[in-house]
Design a protein around this motif. Structure first.
Motif, mmCIF file in Angstrom:
data_model
loop_
_atom_site.group_PDB
_atom_site.id
_atom_site.type_symbol
_atom_site.label_atom_id
_atom_site.label_comp_id
_atom_site.label_asym_id
_atom_site.label_seq_id
_atom_site.Cartn_x
_atom_site.Cartn_y
_atom_site.Cartn_z
ATOM 1 N N GLU A 86 -2.936 6.823 -22.669
ATOM 2 C CA GLU A 86 -1.799 6.637 -21.756
ATOM 3 C C GLU A 86 -2.092 5.555 -20.718
ATOM 4 O O GLU A 86 -1.282 4.647 -20.487
ATOM 5 C CB GLU A 86 -1.476 7.965 -21.065
ATOM 6 N N ALA A 87 -3.277 5.639 -20.091
ATOM 7 C CA ALA A 87 -3.636 4.649 -19.069
ATOM 8 C C ALA A 87 -3.831 3.272 -19.686
ATOM 9 O O ALA A 87 -3.429 2.251 -19.117
ATOM 10 C CB ALA A 87 -4.909 5.092 -18.348
ATOM 11 N N ALA A 88 -4.447 3.229 -20.883
ATOM 12 C CA ALA A 88 -4.691 1.943 -21.542
ATOM 13 C C ALA A 88 -3.378 1.282 -21.955
ATOM 14 O O ALA A 88 -3.210 0.059 -21.806
ATOM 15 C CB ALA A 88 -5.580 2.159 -22.763
ATOM 16 N N VAL A 89 -2.460 2.087 -22.468
ATOM 17 C CA VAL A 89 -1.151 1.543 -22.861
ATOM 18 C C VAL A 89 -0.407 1.024 -21.634
ATOM 19 O O VAL A 89 0.251 -0.033 -21.668
ATOM 20 C CB VAL A 89 -0.322 2.624 -23.588
ATOM 21 N N GLY A 90 -0.508 1.716 -20.508
ATOM 22 C CA GLY A 90 0.131 1.272 -19.273
ATOM 23 C C GLY A 90 -0.388 -0.075 -18.821
ATOM 24 O O GLY A 90 0.389 -0.961 -18.398
ATOM 25 N N LEU A 91 -1.725 -0.275 -18.921
ATOM 26 C CA LEU A 91 -2.319 -1.562 -18.543
ATOM 27 C C LEU A 91 -1.856 -2.664 -19.490
ATOM 28 O O LEU A 91 -1.464 -3.759 -19.059
ATOM 29 C CB LEU A 91 -3.838 -1.457 -18.558
ATOM 30 N N ALA A 92 -1.890 -2.351 -20.797
ATOM 31 C CA ALA A 92 -1.487 -3.365 -21.775
ATOM 32 C C ALA A 92 -0.024 -3.758 -21.585
ATOM 33 O O ALA A 92 0.348 -4.938 -21.698
ATOM 34 C CB ALA A 92 -1.715 -2.822 -23.185
ATOM 35 N N GLN A 93 0.826 -2.784 -21.294
ATOM 36 C CA GLN A 93 2.241 -3.053 -21.096
ATOM 37 C C GLN A 93 2.456 -3.938 -19.862
ATOM 38 O O GLN A 93 3.259 -4.872 -19.881
ATOM 39 C CB GLN A 93 2.993 -1.726 -20.935
ATOM 40 N N LEU A 94 1.708 -3.645 -18.789
ATOM 41 C CA LEU A 94 1.822 -4.440 -17.566
ATOM 42 C C LEU A 94 1.396 -5.891 -17.794
ATOM 43 O O LEU A 94 2.030 -6.831 -17.307
ATOM 44 C CB LEU A 94 0.980 -3.805 -16.464
ATOM 45 N N VAL A 95 0.337 -6.036 -18.596
ATOM 46 C CA VAL A 95 -0.163 -7.384 -18.896
ATOM 47 C C VAL A 95 0.885 -8.174 -19.678
ATOM 48 O O VAL A 95 1.180 -9.342 -19.391
ATOM 49 C CB VAL A 95 -1.488 -7.307 -19.675
ATOM 50 N N LYS A 96 1.488 -7.546 -20.673
ATOM 51 C CA LYS A 96 2.452 -8.242 -21.538
ATOM 52 C C LYS A 96 3.750 -8.595 -20.795
ATOM 53 O O LYS A 96 4.411 -9.566 -21.113
ATOM 54 C CB LYS A 96 2.769 -7.372 -22.750
ATOM 55 N N GLU A 97 4.082 -7.785 -19.790
ATOM 56 C CA GLU A 97 5.336 -8.027 -19.069
ATOM 57 C C GLU A 97 5.290 -9.277 -18.194
ATOM 58 O O GLU A 97 6.327 -9.836 -17.841
ATOM 59 C CB GLU A 97 5.668 -6.811 -18.184
ATOM 60 N N GLN A 98 4.118 -9.749 -17.839
ATOM 61 C CA GLN A 98 3.999 -10.851 -16.885
ATOM 62 C C GLN A 98 3.424 -12.121 -17.509
ATOM 63 O O GLN A 98 2.845 -12.951 -16.818
ATOM 64 C CB GLN A 98 3.092 -10.399 -15.727
ATOM 65 N N THR A 99 3.579 -12.283 -18.784
ATOM 66 C CA THR A 99 2.994 -13.462 -19.440
ATOM 67 C C THR A 99 3.721 -14.754 -19.078
ATOM 68 O O THR A 99 3.215 -15.853 -19.339
ATOM 69 C CB THR A 99 3.017 -13.278 -20.969
ATOM 70 N N ASP A 100 4.906 -14.701 -18.481
ATOM 71 C CA ASP A 100 5.646 -15.932 -18.131
ATOM 72 C C ASP A 100 5.412 -16.369 -16.691
ATOM 73 O O ASP A 100 6.024 -17.320 -16.209
ATOM 74 C CB ASP A 100 7.143 -15.724 -18.366
ATOM 75 N N MET A 101 4.508 -15.750 -15.977
ATOM 76 C CA MET A 101 4.243 -16.085 -14.579
ATOM 77 C C MET A 101 3.357 -17.339 -14.500
ATOM 78 O O MET A 101 2.407 -17.483 -15.267
ATOM 79 C CB MET A 101 3.558 -14.898 -13.897
ATOM 80 N N ASP A 111 1.105 -9.978 -6.020
ATOM 81 C CA ASP A 111 1.678 -8.668 -6.366
ATOM 82 C C ASP A 111 1.168 -8.196 -7.723
ATOM 83 O O ASP A 111 0.863 -7.021 -7.926
ATOM 84 C CB ASP A 111 3.207 -8.746 -6.371
ATOM 85 N N TYR A 112 1.108 -9.129 -8.642
ATOM 86 C CA TYR A 112 0.663 -8.822 -10.007
ATOM 87 C C TYR A 112 -0.798 -8.366 -10.007
ATOM 88 O O TYR A 112 -1.167 -7.398 -10.679
ATOM 89 C CB TYR A 112 0.856 -10.058 -10.866
ATOM 90 N N ILE A 113 -1.601 -9.072 -9.215
ATOM 91 C CA ILE A 113 -3.016 -8.704 -9.109
ATOM 92 C C ILE A 113 -3.151 -7.285 -8.550
ATOM 93 O O ILE A 113 -3.972 -6.476 -9.011
ATOM 94 C CB ILE A 113 -3.770 -9.717 -8.224
ATOM 95 N N GLY A 114 -2.342 -6.954 -7.553
ATOM 96 C CA GLY A 114 -2.387 -5.610 -6.975
ATOM 97 C C GLY A 114 -2.071 -4.531 -7.995
ATOM 98 O O GLY A 114 -2.739 -3.492 -8.054
ATOM 99 N N LYS A 115 -1.012 -4.782 -8.800
ATOM 100 C CA LYS A 115 -0.639 -3.802 -9.838
ATOM 101 C C LYS A 115 -1.739 -3.663 -10.892
ATOM 102 O O LYS A 115 -2.105 -2.549 -11.298
ATOM 103 C CB LYS A 115 0.654 -4.219 -10.501
ATOM 104 N N LEU A 116 -2.277 -4.825 -11.329
ATOM 105 C CA LEU A 116 -3.331 -4.792 -12.343
ATOM 106 C C LEU A 116 -4.565 -4.058 -11.833
ATOM 107 O O LEU A 116 -5.187 -3.268 -12.550
ATOM 108 C CB LEU A 116 -3.707 -6.218 -12.772
ATOM 109 N N LYS A 117 -4.942 -4.355 -10.588
ATOM 110 C CA LYS A 117 -6.139 -3.725 -10.035
ATOM 111 C C LYS A 117 -5.965 -2.211 -9.938
ATOM 112 O O LYS A 117 -6.897 -1.432 -10.183
ATOM 113 C CB LYS A 117 -6.443 -4.302 -8.654
ATOM 114 N N SER A 118 -4.744 -1.790 -9.577
ATOM 115 C CA SER A 118 -4.480 -0.354 -9.505
ATOM 116 C C SER A 118 -4.682 0.301 -10.871
ATOM 117 O O SER A 118 -5.288 1.370 -10.978
ATOM 118 C CB SER A 118 -3.053 -0.130 -9.007
ATOM 119 N N HIS A 119 -4.172 -0.352 -11.923
ATOM 120 C CA HIS A 119 -4.317 0.196 -13.284
ATOM 121 C C HIS A 119 -5.765 0.152 -13.758
ATOM 122 O O HIS A 119 -6.263 1.121 -14.361
ATOM 123 C CB HIS A 119 -3.422 -0.581 -14.260
#
Length: 464
Positions: A86-101, A111-119
């Protein structure tokens, strides 16, 4: 710097990469050193250096997150990966959502770094937590690997209970999908169980729970208490209880069906033959214990009165048997009272020793009674002879014919007197033996002694 490029991308569709060029770190260092030395720096380099320093911190954080993303799978314990899904899928999903940044949106990157670090922190924390639980279970299974299954079954149950408590604790911490992890530990428990099962099979006959047995003498036979049939039943029940442990072993799996542990019995069935062979050897050895006491209890299988009457005729016969009985009593006292171990069977000889003492005491008492009877049988004819003879000798003959009869009787008494005297002496000696060994005597002997003295005096007077 290519600020219009995506901040992160995936190499070969799997590995997370940061588009920040690491050579810009060298540019920043070089610009700093050139400035310190006083060299003029072109404006284009200063502009590039400004951009490089601006995004260096963000790039460093993203690189650390990318490294964690790319290596977390290798740092996870394989059997625990489903639990962190569950946690790994959440991280992978977050990574894929921001590939256009791109690098131009500095706030979005922060903001993205904060979310990633939390995960990633959550994932790392969970991984460390599960690794700690895994280590705890590992130590307990290793302990079981070296814990005697035959003699420490309670310890096995306690350790298994502790392992199940750890797994329950993991579930209470919010982890799911434990099936693979449980299956992993069932396989490790299988190894520990089979190892100790095989070790136990080698020593099973010698280290089964102790069976208390007494050797007794009943119904003119040496026998065991409880009976040998019950001893065999207890023994084989305990034997089968150990052999069936894998069939009853539940492990830590979620399902109690199609368990892997019963296979242990099938895999080791070829080792059972020697167990039953050694069991039969054990009961043969146990039966041979009775042979050591057969001579001790022989008196219990005969009629003592008839045996003594048949074999004890003289005073020497009685004295020899009293002496032997006393010596036998001393030997009985040396029969060990401590239990004797025959593998897992503990045999107590106290009951049979008590029976042997009673048999010897009964023989002694019967011997004493028989001696008293023998003395009475010897002394009664002497008393009868002496009394009758004295009555005859005391009569005063009144005629020549009566004198002839008296002389004839005197001659008859003289012929019988030596035999009677020998019988009296034998009875007297028997009486002294009776007194010496039992502190008892036959009063009739003392009375007849006086009668015999009177008879002897009358015989001498008649001759005169």
């Amino acid at each position: 710097l290519k600020t219009d490029e995506q901040v992160i991308f995936f190499e070969n569709g799997k590995l997370m990469r940061v588009s920040y060029n690491t050579k810009l770190v060298g540019l920043t260092r070089d610009c700093r050193q050139l400035g310190v030395l006083g060299f003029p720096i072109p404006q284009t380099m200063l502009t590039a250096n400004t951009w490089a320093r601006k995004f260096a911190g963000q790039a460093m954080h993203l690189s650390r997150i990318a490294s964690f993303h790319n290596t977390i799978g290798d740092r996870m314990i394989v059997s625990q990966r489903p639990m962190m899904l569950e946690a790994a899928v959440g991280l992978a999903q977050l990574v894929k959502e921001q590939t256009d940044m791109t690098w131009t949106d500095s706030k979005a990157i922060d903001d993205y770094i904060g979310k990633l670090k939390s995960h990633t922190d959550r994932l790392a924390r969970q991984n460390n937590q599960l690794a700690t639980f895994h280590k705890q279970v590992t130590e307990k299974v290793l302990f079981l690997m070296n814990t005697d299954l035959l003699r420490n079954q309670i310890k096995w149950k306690d350790i298994l209970k502790e392992i199940r408590q750890i797994i329950t604790q993991v579930e209470q911490n919010g982890f799911t999908n434990l099936k693979t992890w449980r299956a992993h530990w069932d396989r490790q428990l299988y190894k520990a169980l089979e190892h100790q099962y095989q070790v136990g099979l080698e020593a099973l006959n010698d280290h089964l729970p102790e069976i208390q047995v007494e050797l007794v003498y009943r119904q003119q036979q040496l026998q065991f208490r409880p009976p040998i049939e019950e001893i065999r039943m207890k023994y084989f029940t305990q034997l089968k209880r150990f052999l069936s442990i894998p069939n009853n072993f539940k492990g830590v799996g979620e399902s109690q069906e199609n368990l892997i542990f019963p296979v242990i019995v099938e895999r080791n069935a070829h080792r059972f033959g020697h167990l039953f062979k050694k069991a039969e050897e054990l009961f043969q050895k146990l039966d041979r214990v009775k042979d050591r006491f057969k001579d001790w209890v022989i008196l219990g299988s005969v009629n003592l009165e008839e045996m003594i009457e048949e074999n004890c005729k003289t005073a020497d016969d009685f004295e020899r048997n009293f002496r032997n009985s006393k010596a036998k009593g001393q030997e009985i006292g040396r029969i060990p009272m401590t239990d004797e171990k025959i593998n897992c069977i503990s045999v107590s000889f106290a009951p049979v020793r008590t029976e042997i003492e009673m048999l010897n005491r009964r023989f002694w008492d019967t011997l004493a009674i028989s001696l008293q009877r023998s003395i009475s049988q010897d002394i009664t004819p002497i008393e009868k002879f002496s009394v009758e003879a004295m009555e005859t000798l005391r009569k005063q003959p009144q005629s020549v014919e009566e004198i002839g009869v008296a002389n004839q009787k005197h001659q008859e008494y003289e012929k019988e007197a030596p035999e009677m005297m020998e019988m009296f002496q034998n009875a007297d000696r028997k009486n002294r033996i009776l007194a010496a060994w039992t502190r008892e005597n036959v009063d009739q002997v003392t009375r007849v002694t006086g009668i015999w003295d009177n008879f002897s005096s009358l015989m001498e007077n008649h001759e005169l």
